[in-house]
Scaffold this motif. Sequence first.
Motif, PDB file in Angstrom:
ATOM      1  N   ARG A  19      14.317 -45.799  48.384  1.00  0.00           N
ATOM      2  CA  ARG A  19      15.292 -45.165  47.483  1.00  0.00           C
ATOM      3  C   ARG A  19      16.590 -45.953  47.433  1.00  0.00           C
ATOM      4  O   ARG A  19      17.269 -46.005  46.417  1.00  0.00           O
ATOM      5  N   ARG A  20      16.935 -46.603  48.596  1.00  0.00           N
ATOM      6  CA  ARG A  20      18.180 -47.368  48.638  1.00  0.00           C
ATOM      7  C   ARG A  20      18.181 -48.454  47.555  1.00  0.00           C
ATOM      8  O   ARG A  20      19.154 -48.608  46.807  1.00  0.00           O
ATOM      9  N   PHE A  23      18.324 -46.920  44.034  1.00  0.00           N
ATOM     10  CA  PHE A  23      19.675 -46.498  43.633  1.00  0.00           C
ATOM     11  C   PHE A  23      20.528 -47.709  43.252  1.00  0.00           C
ATOM     12  O   PHE A  23      21.352 -47.637  42.342  1.00  0.00           O
ATOM     13  N   LEU A  67       6.823 -39.246  46.461  1.00  0.00           N
ATOM     14  CA  LEU A  67       8.058 -39.879  46.919  1.00  0.00           C
ATOM     15  C   LEU A  67       8.756 -40.589  45.765  1.00  0.00           C
ATOM     16  O   LEU A  67       9.984 -40.491  45.598  1.00  0.00           O
ATOM     17  N   THR A  69       8.558 -39.801  42.653  1.00  0.00           N
ATOM     18  CA  THR A  69       9.137 -38.743  41.824  1.00  0.00           C
ATOM     19  C   THR A  69      10.437 -38.224  42.456  1.00  0.00           C
ATOM     20  O   THR A  69      11.467 -38.068  41.779  1.00  0.00           O
ATOM     21  N   ALA A  70      10.354 -37.979  43.775  1.00  0.00           N
ATOM     22  CA  ALA A  70      11.533 -37.445  44.465  1.00  0.00           C
ATOM     23  C   ALA A  70      12.699 -38.415  44.370  1.00  0.00           C
ATOM     24  O   ALA A  70      13.851 -38.010  44.151  1.00  0.00           O
ATOM     25  N   ILE A  71      12.401 -39.708  44.519  1.00  0.00           N
ATOM     26  CA  ILE A  71      13.491 -40.700  44.430  1.00  0.00           C
ATOM     27  C   ILE A  71      14.107 -40.675  43.031  1.00  0.00           C
ATOM     28  O   ILE A  71      15.333 -40.691  42.861  1.00  0.00           O
ATOM     29  N   GLN A  73      14.111 -38.196  40.869  1.00  0.00           N
ATOM     30  CA  GLN A  73      14.884 -36.954  40.713  1.00  0.00           C
ATOM     31  C   GLN A  73      16.267 -37.112  41.337  1.00  0.00           C
ATOM     32  O   GLN A  73      17.283 -36.718  40.770  1.00  0.00           O
ATOM     33  N   THR A  74      16.278 -37.688  42.516  1.00  0.00           N
ATOM     34  CA  THR A  74      17.546 -37.855  43.216  1.00  0.00           C
ATOM     35  C   THR A  74      18.446 -38.842  42.467  1.00  0.00           C
ATOM     36  O   THR A  74      19.665 -38.647  42.370  1.00  0.00           O
ATOM     37  N   ARG A  78      22.125 -38.012  41.153  1.00  0.00           N
ATOM     38  CA  ARG A  78      23.318 -38.814  41.467  1.00  0.00           C
ATOM     39  C   ARG A  78      24.149 -39.080  40.213  1.00  0.00           C
ATOM     40  O   ARG A  78      25.338 -39.372  40.304  1.00  0.00           O
TER      41      ARG A  78
END
Lengths: 228, 570
Positions: A19-20, A23, A67, A69-71, A73-74, A78
């Motif tokens: 995810r890092r 982002f 995961l 999908t979750a990333i 969504q996050t 943000r």
Amino acid sequence: MSERELHHEYLAAVRAGDRRRAFQVVDALVQRGCTLQTLYLQVFQPTLRDIGQLWERDELTVAQEHLATAITQTAMARLYARFFDACPAPSGPRLVAACPEGERHEIGLRMVCDLLECEGWDTDFVGASVPLESFVALVRERRPEAVALSASISPHVPALAATVAALREAHLPRMPLILVGGRPFLDDPALAAAVGADATARDAEEAARLLAERFDRATSCDPGEDRG
Amino acid sequence: MSGFPGAVLALSADGTVLASNGHLEARLGTSLTGRPLAEALDAPSRVRYQRFLERGDAEDGAPWELVFDTGGHVDLLTFHPVAPRPDGAELPRLWLVEHPRDDQAEPLNAELTALNSELVNAQRALGKERTRLARAVAAAEEARARAEAATRRLEALQEVLAAGLRHLDTEALLQDVVGQTMAAFSADGAVLFMRSDDGQALVEGAAAGVIASPGAAPMEIPVGHPVVGRLLEQGEPQLIDDADVARIVPDAPRLSPLRSLMVAPLLPPPGRGGDAMGVLMVGACSAEGSSEGDLDLLRAMTEPIALAVDRARLFFDERAARERADRALALRDEVLGIVSHDLRNPLSAIFMSARALSRRLSDEHARKPIALIRREADRMNRLIADLLEVSRLETKHLFLEPALHPIGPLLTELCERYAAQGAEGVARLECDPDRVETTIYADRERVMQVLDNLVGNARKFTPPEGVIALEIEADEDLVTFSVHDTGPGIPEADLPHLFDRFWQARKTQRGGAGLGLAIAKGIVEAHGGAISVASVEGRGSCFRFTLPRTAAAYDAGAGGRAGSDPQVQR
């Protein structure tokens, strides 16, 4: 890095569950002035489609797909602080969107809501797997101009059809325009009419454009048009 | 491992266990909720865990093992990133999953994804709400700013009102009003044009800000000017744009720095009627126009301004008229003094000559006209004496020689004089000098003059069968003389003018110059007394005056008199 390259970079990051890195890609795009529309339609939407295909081809585990999908969504979450402030104050029509009971795939519908919010709509995104009765109650209370429902796979279509039927029979003070979307309607657009909906759209962009056109026109002459 | 499908923990930013599904705790046989997770770990795991907290991520990817101090251990399979807080800070949460089998991973991951979705949706709603609140706050701020602006305007209006009340001098008034108006709108300049006397032009009355130019010739705009004329015709405040300002500038060059202008006619106060009195202009150097609210305020301002200007003008007119009247009166008194004085010299010559003639001519034919000359000259002498007296009273040069006198002898003398004028065909004078024991502190001759005049008037108007009564009353300080008669009385309308100079109740019966009562009033007032009259038509009149009884009373009265009239000489 071009936007296309950034898209691939983003896909690689979420595939790896990093995810890092994901982002960082999003931040880089925002930094260069990329709009929310572009991020959604050029980065998130194609990436999630790619992930789905990878899962279908068994190249990703369910956990990895979730995961990714979750990333995403996050990554969307943000953006909210920046994105809502940049939106015009909601003055346009209101939309209430939800996934019917059992349906968990909600990102596409949330994208529709976010894009319309950018156009000045007042959107309420209720989320995944919303119980039918509570949804009808919410529509009655919020009195939206439009309702959006989505189903990702055909097993969820009956629940969606039941929701549309419940809305039609609810004797609402104002009947909203009912828009439906998702894979089954993409495969067979005629299905929309069959479930009792007013319209369908291929993706978030088309849904936003369709609703915007419909209500721009309606507000400029007669707000009550098309909604009997 | 069976019965332990997976442990889920939610950790706060500082690593405290916020919630768990209880699986791990059941396994470890200890409660974790509310405790920092680090406390439950063995030393090496604690180091790895701290690194995780600092970086917010597993260093080397999943899975890695956490060993608890109870001896139990779990493998970290994955953690789910979750949404940042609205302030952007991320809340690290760690999801621990031990030995997931494929059939366990699916429902667990689905559960995690669903939880995360809910979190993101809540985040979305929160973001919307936050934005809505921020907008509400901004709207409230704006409303507050508007309210403050309204208050400022109200204060400005009050300032203009106050300015209008502060001045009676038109020039200072206009200057103050223009300054206050400019301040009220935070404008760059303001100017007030007033209609010229011939009504054909608007002439600068006062200017402030960029328009002001002390010493410069006043600007003048003809009333027929296309822009200003239209405004005067419509009688309503207007916003004037750059182009129209440019059309005024040839007549009013000092308006040239202004890009936008509010112009309002100064309408005459209600009831006064007539054309607009002038035009008030307020302008800014920027083109950003004023609002409708500004026009309303300007309209509200012009009303009190017009009233104040009107009031100042009325005051000015009245003062000018009064000054003219005062000057005329002073001139008349001066002429009166000079003329009376100068008439005496030739009159003396006439007297002397008449006497010389009467001695030389014993002829009967000559004696009669000579006697006529002497009688008329005598009358003229008395008239001149009255005129001189009155001019002395007016110019406050009446000399008094007050002293303490018993009233008895004074009245005796009055009665004797009355009798000496002949008792045939005149009213009887009732007066009992012997019963009066009080005193007056006054100039005896002057007092006799007043009594002579009042009794003489009564005698003139009272029929022979009537009565004239003189009454004296005294208190500690004052003696009151009352002269009653049973004459025809005086019409009520005439009473207020009785003591005016040159005024006579019956214009046709000119027995004298009409100065007697005026002189009496002057003498009484010079003593600090007062004179008044009461009369009922058909029944008679009563003249009443007061005089000080003692030196102390005289001084008290003279003290009051000296304050307002320092020129009285004694």
